[in-house]
Design a protein around this motif. Structure first.
Motif, mmCIF file in Angstrom:
data_model
loop_
_atom_site.group_PDB
_atom_site.id
_atom_site.type_symbol
_atom_site.label_atom_id
_atom_site.label_comp_id
_atom_site.label_asym_id
_atom_site.label_seq_id
_atom_site.Cartn_x
_atom_site.Cartn_y
_atom_site.Cartn_z
ATOM 1 N N THR A 169 0.552 11.505 -1.422
ATOM 2 C CA THR A 169 1.051 12.832 -0.149
ATOM 3 C C THR A 169 0.620 14.116 -1.118
ATOM 4 O O THR A 169 0.604 15.299 -0.915
ATOM 5 C CB THR A 169 2.590 12.875 -0.503
ATOM 6 O OG1 THR A 169 2.723 12.295 -1.873
ATOM 7 C CG2 THR A 169 2.673 11.670 1.110
ATOM 8 N N GLU A 213 0.934 -1.324 0.090
ATOM 9 C CA GLU A 213 0.069 -0.153 -0.197
ATOM 10 C C GLU A 213 0.910 1.696 0.633
ATOM 11 O O GLU A 213 1.704 1.036 0.195
ATOM 12 C CB GLU A 213 -0.865 -0.182 1.118
ATOM 13 C CG GLU A 213 0.333 0.257 2.360
ATOM 14 C CD GLU A 213 -0.955 0.099 3.656
ATOM 15 O OE1 GLU A 213 -2.527 0.047 3.600
ATOM 16 O OE2 GLU A 213 -0.859 0.352 5.169
ATOM 17 N N THR A 241 0.326 5.786 0.126
ATOM 18 C CA THR A 241 -0.389 6.947 0.805
ATOM 19 C C THR A 241 -0.152 7.734 -0.928
ATOM 20 O O THR A 241 1.515 8.082 -0.710
ATOM 21 C CB THR A 241 -0.034 7.654 2.248
ATOM 22 O OG1 THR A 241 0.113 6.523 3.121
ATOM 23 C CG2 THR A 241 -0.769 8.962 2.716
ATOM 24 N N ASP A 298 9.254 7.371 -0.992
ATOM 25 C CA ASP A 298 8.234 8.534 -1.750
ATOM 26 C C ASP A 298 8.589 8.310 -3.691
ATOM 27 O O ASP A 298 10.116 8.610 -4.242
ATOM 28 C CB ASP A 298 8.729 9.864 -0.819
ATOM 29 C CG ASP A 298 9.178 9.642 0.281
ATOM 30 O OD1 ASP A 298 7.872 8.424 0.827
ATOM 31 O OD2 ASP A 298 9.091 10.674 0.446
ATOM 32 N N VAL A 312 3.466 9.771 -4.360
ATOM 33 C CA VAL A 312 3.299 8.236 -3.333
ATOM 34 C C VAL A 312 4.045 7.886 -2.267
ATOM 35 O O VAL A 312 5.236 7.996 -2.759
ATOM 36 C CB VAL A 312 2.725 7.009 -3.978
ATOM 37 C CG1 VAL A 312 1.741 6.183 -3.157
ATOM 38 C CG2 VAL A 312 1.277 7.585 -4.296
ATOM 39 N N SER A 313 3.643 7.843 -1.195
ATOM 40 C CA SER A 313 4.478 7.906 -0.290
ATOM 41 C C SER A 313 4.575 6.131 0.976
ATOM 42 O O SER A 313 3.395 5.683 0.692
ATOM 43 C CB SER A 313 4.372 8.577 0.842
ATOM 44 O OG SER A 313 5.843 8.751 1.808
ATOM 45 N N THR A 314 5.319 5.303 0.563
ATOM 46 C CA THR A 314 5.495 4.136 1.218
ATOM 47 C C THR A 314 6.412 3.673 2.429
ATOM 48 O O THR A 314 6.987 5.401 2.655
ATOM 49 C CB THR A 314 5.192 2.562 0.414
ATOM 50 O OG1 THR A 314 6.997 2.633 -0.051
ATOM 51 C CG2 THR A 314 4.460 2.933 -1.104
#
Length: 180
Positions: free
Chosen positions: A148, A144, A146, A173, A167-169
């Motif tokens: 950002t 998954e 997030t 990033d 997207v940040s995991t």
């Protein structure tokens, strides 16, 4: 005419990546968003999805080659551009066989990609109905991410491989490029 598949941007400071493994071979049929190859950078190991459907007609970056962002990795064309030794085999495949290879809308977490944002079908870009963009695989153990920051807004024109969002995991990033 064959479509060039370029090395996408894999993060703000990532300028190159190393081809670690091709998941498709010349002559293989590929669907949009189907993984073509694996690339390793100093920040992430990831699969590069196909931006178009067709047949892989040429590989321009071999395994262990270091490739700069924007450099052409391979070319994908229509069935008529397949290598000569694969044309007879492809001609025997029915349309039903090709539909079985279509990507599923089901995500690993049980949600469907129908939840993904879509381009506005009524926009004045003339592009018609929007295409779904799904979260790509960002590494073997990454399940998954997030969002950002969105880099594009609804109604904006978008080119293939142009960054859509960040997207940040837990591992990296990265910018997610548009597959269409």
């Amino acid at each position: 005419m064959a479509e060039a598949v370029e090395m996408p941007a894999l993060g703000e400071s990532v300028t190159e990546g190393t081809v670690t493994q091709w998941l498709k071979a010349v002559g293989d049929e590929v669907a949009v968003d189907e993984p073509l190859l694996e690339v390793s950078t100093d920040k992430v190991d990831t699969e590069i999805p196909s931006p178009v459907a067709g047949v892989l007609v040429e590989i321009l970056a071999e395994e262990d080659d270091t490739v700069e962002v924007g450099q052409v990795l391979c070319r994908i064309g229509g069935g008529d551009e397949a290598p000569a030794d694969n044309r007879d085999q492809q001609a025997q495949q029915s349309g039903d066989d090709r539909r079985e290879d279509a990507p599923s809308n089901d995500n690993e977490d049980g949600t469907t990609s129908d939840d993904a944002p879509k381009a506005d079908a009524g926009s004045d870009t003339g592009a018609g109905p929007g295409e779904q963009v799904t979260m790509p695989a960002l590494g073997e153990s990454v399940t998954e991410g997030t969002i950002t920051q969105w880099l594009k807004a609804e109604g904006d024109a978008v080119e293939v491989d142009e960054p859509l969002l960040e997207v940040s995991t837990d591992k990296v990033d990265t910018e997610i490029p548009s597959p269409v």
